[in-house]
Write an enzyme that holds these catalytic residues in place. Structure first.
Site, mmCIF file in Angstrom:
data_model
loop_
_atom_site.group_PDB
_atom_site.id
_atom_site.type_symbol
_atom_site.label_atom_id
_atom_site.label_comp_id
_atom_site.label_asym_id
_atom_site.label_seq_id
_atom_site.Cartn_x
_atom_site.Cartn_y
_atom_site.Cartn_z
ATOM 1 N N LYS A 173 0.793 -1.232 0.000
ATOM 2 C CA LYS A 173 0.000 0.000 0.000
ATOM 3 C C LYS A 173 0.828 1.286 0.000
ATOM 4 O O LYS A 173 0.401 2.318 0.512
ATOM 5 C CB LYS A 173 -1.010 0.030 1.159
ATOM 6 C CG LYS A 173 -1.833 -1.220 1.330
ATOM 7 C CD LYS A 173 -2.311 -1.836 0.044
ATOM 8 C CE LYS A 173 -3.399 -1.056 -0.650
ATOM 9 N NZ LYS A 173 -3.700 -1.637 -1.986
ATOM 10 N N HIS A 186 20.659 -9.450 -5.965
ATOM 11 C CA HIS A 186 20.754 -10.062 -7.288
ATOM 12 C C HIS A 186 20.194 -9.185 -8.405
ATOM 13 O O HIS A 186 20.346 -9.496 -9.561
ATOM 14 C CB HIS A 186 20.012 -11.400 -7.322
ATOM 15 C CG HIS A 186 20.566 -12.395 -6.363
ATOM 16 N ND1 HIS A 186 21.807 -12.944 -6.523
ATOM 17 C CD2 HIS A 186 20.061 -12.917 -5.234
ATOM 18 C CE1 HIS A 186 22.033 -13.793 -5.531
ATOM 19 N NE2 HIS A 186 20.996 -13.783 -4.733
ATOM 20 N N SER A 206 -4.430 2.802 4.521
ATOM 21 C CA SER A 206 -4.643 2.192 3.214
ATOM 22 C C SER A 206 -4.703 0.661 3.322
ATOM 23 O O SER A 206 -5.554 0.004 2.707
ATOM 24 C CB SER A 206 -3.518 2.617 2.273
ATOM 25 O OG SER A 206 -3.715 2.098 0.990
HETATM 26 P P1 A3P Z 1 -5.044 4.769 -0.644
HETATM 27 O O1 A3P Z 1 -5.631 3.502 -0.121
HETATM 28 O O2 A3P Z 1 -4.562 5.665 0.467
HETATM 29 O O3 A3P Z 1 -5.942 5.483 -1.590
HETATM 30 P P2 A3P Z 1 -0.258 -0.183 -3.713
HETATM 31 O O4 A3P Z 1 -0.363 0.006 -5.184
HETATM 32 O O5 A3P Z 1 1.143 -0.350 -3.218
HETATM 33 O O6 A3P Z 1 -1.187 -1.248 -3.240
HETATM 34 O O7 A3P Z 1 -0.722 1.188 -3.030
HETATM 35 C C1 A3P Z 1 -2.075 1.560 -3.017
HETATM 36 C C2 A3P Z 1 -2.214 3.003 -2.620
HETATM 37 O O8 A3P Z 1 -1.648 3.855 -3.626
HETATM 38 C C3 A3P Z 1 -3.672 3.398 -2.477
HETATM 39 O O9 A3P Z 1 -3.733 4.396 -1.460
HETATM 40 C C4 A3P Z 1 -3.958 3.943 -3.861
HETATM 41 O O10 A3P Z 1 -5.090 4.757 -3.941
HETATM 42 C C5 A3P Z 1 -2.679 4.737 -4.095
HETATM 43 N N1 A3P Z 1 -2.472 5.080 -5.500
HETATM 44 C C6 A3P Z 1 -2.570 4.277 -6.570
HETATM 45 N N2 A3P Z 1 -2.362 4.975 -7.710
HETATM 46 C C7 A3P Z 1 -2.128 6.250 -7.344
HETATM 47 C C8 A3P Z 1 -1.860 7.470 -8.064
HETATM 48 N N3 A3P Z 1 -1.806 7.481 -9.382
HETATM 49 N N4 A3P Z 1 -1.680 8.595 -7.345
HETATM 50 C C9 A3P Z 1 -1.741 8.590 -6.006
HETATM 51 N N5 A3P Z 1 -1.993 7.483 -5.266
HETATM 52 C C10 A3P Z 1 -2.184 6.326 -5.928
#
Ligand code: A3P
Length: 267
Positions: A39, A100, A117
């Site tokens: 997240k 690696h 999140s």
């Molecule tokens: P939130 O739950 O706070 O909205 P991961 O991809 O590592 O699972 O992370 C997910 C988090 O990154 C989520 O946070 C998601 O909304 C956010 N996220 C994904 N794409 C994004 C973007 N383009 N800009 C900002 N946050 C983004």
């Protein structure tokens, strides 16, 4: 058909069973590892990297859903093997393989927003354990009792590793200001604008190749909480009580003592 997301126990099981091959794992010269604590902006980074690699060609980035464009090495070993990544049989899930990989991007996000999140992700994920109440989750996260273990060790470990290995260490909070950050790279200005535009939260939320809309409800129930949830810095303020914040800050100080790693909790 390949399971989208194997049971966690299956991942551990296959890790143990493939240990000999794991030890022999060798990345190819052009392999790139994107690594994050859950997240922290994995999906976002994946899309930015793909857009850069495809020179801003949106159509090429639509070639398949994002989790198949960049396999999750700790989970998608079936896909990796089937796709013929010959040396890559199964990777361990505890991040010891960075030595690696010739190129690594690590993305870190402040612990408070990461916790929020992750909590919402676990609510909607039907394969991870139930997160319990917010109060319970708050304690569990601080005690590292979440899948992938303590956030604190993860970020500190990679922060230290970056001094010895070629790791581009990025912060989610800085990426929110990415349009400015990216200026000065050797990317064509028009391509850059397109990448910034296409990888905005709003655009990515609507993109079926990214938003997991094709993932069955039995795996991710997005009526509970969407995969592309809010994408902001500071949402923790809508979740932490004053008492929780104080407790968290005291504990954080102890756990992060001695590291030069600092985070912005708001921008
Ligand atoms: P939130 O739950 O706070 O909205 P991961 O991809 O590592 O699972 O992370 C997910 C988090 O990154 C989520 O946070 C998601 O909304 C956010 N996220 C994904 N794409 C994004 C973007 N383009 N800009 C900002 N946050 C983004």
């Amino acid at each position: 058909p390949l399971p989208y997301w194997p049971e966690f126990s299956e991942v551990l099981f296959t890790t143990v069973n493939n240990w000999d091959q794991i030890q022999k794992f060798k990345a190819k010269d052009d392999d790139l590892l994107i690594c994050t604590y859950p997240k922290s902006g994995t999906t976002w980074t994946q899309e930015i990297v793909d857009m850069i690699e495809q020179n801003g060609d949106v159509e090429k980035c639509q070639r398949s859903v994002i989790h198949l464009r960049h396999p999750f090495i700790e989970c998608d070993w079936h896909i990796i093997v089937t796709d013929g990544y010959d040396n890559l049989c199964k990777i361990n899930i505890f991040s010891i393989y960075y030595t690696h990989f010739p190129k690594i991007i690590y993305v870190a996000r402040n612990a408070k927003d990461c916790m929020v999140s992750y909590y919402h992700f676990q609510r909607m994920s039907q394969t991870l354990p139930e997160p319990g109440t917010w109060e319970e989750y708050f304690e569990n996260f601080m005690n590292g009792k979440v899948s992938c273990g303590p956030w604190y060790d993860h970020v500190k470990g990679w922060w230290k590793a970056k001094d010895k290995h070629q790791i581009l260490f990025l912060f989610y909070e800085d990426m929110k200001e990415v349009s400015e950050e990216l200026r000065g790279t050797n990317l064509d200005e028009m391509i850059l604008d397109k990448i910034v535009q296409e990888t905005s939260f709003e655009k990515m939320k609507e993109n079926p190749m990214i938003n997991r809309s094709t993932v069955p409800k039995t795996i991710m129930d997005q009526s509970i909480s969407p995969f592309m949830r809010k994408g902001i810095v500071g949402d923790w303020k809508n979740h932490f009580t004053v008492a929780q914040n104080e407790k968290f800050n005291n504990d954080y100080k102890k756990k992060m003592e001695g590291t030069s790693l600092t985070f912005r909790m708001e921008i």
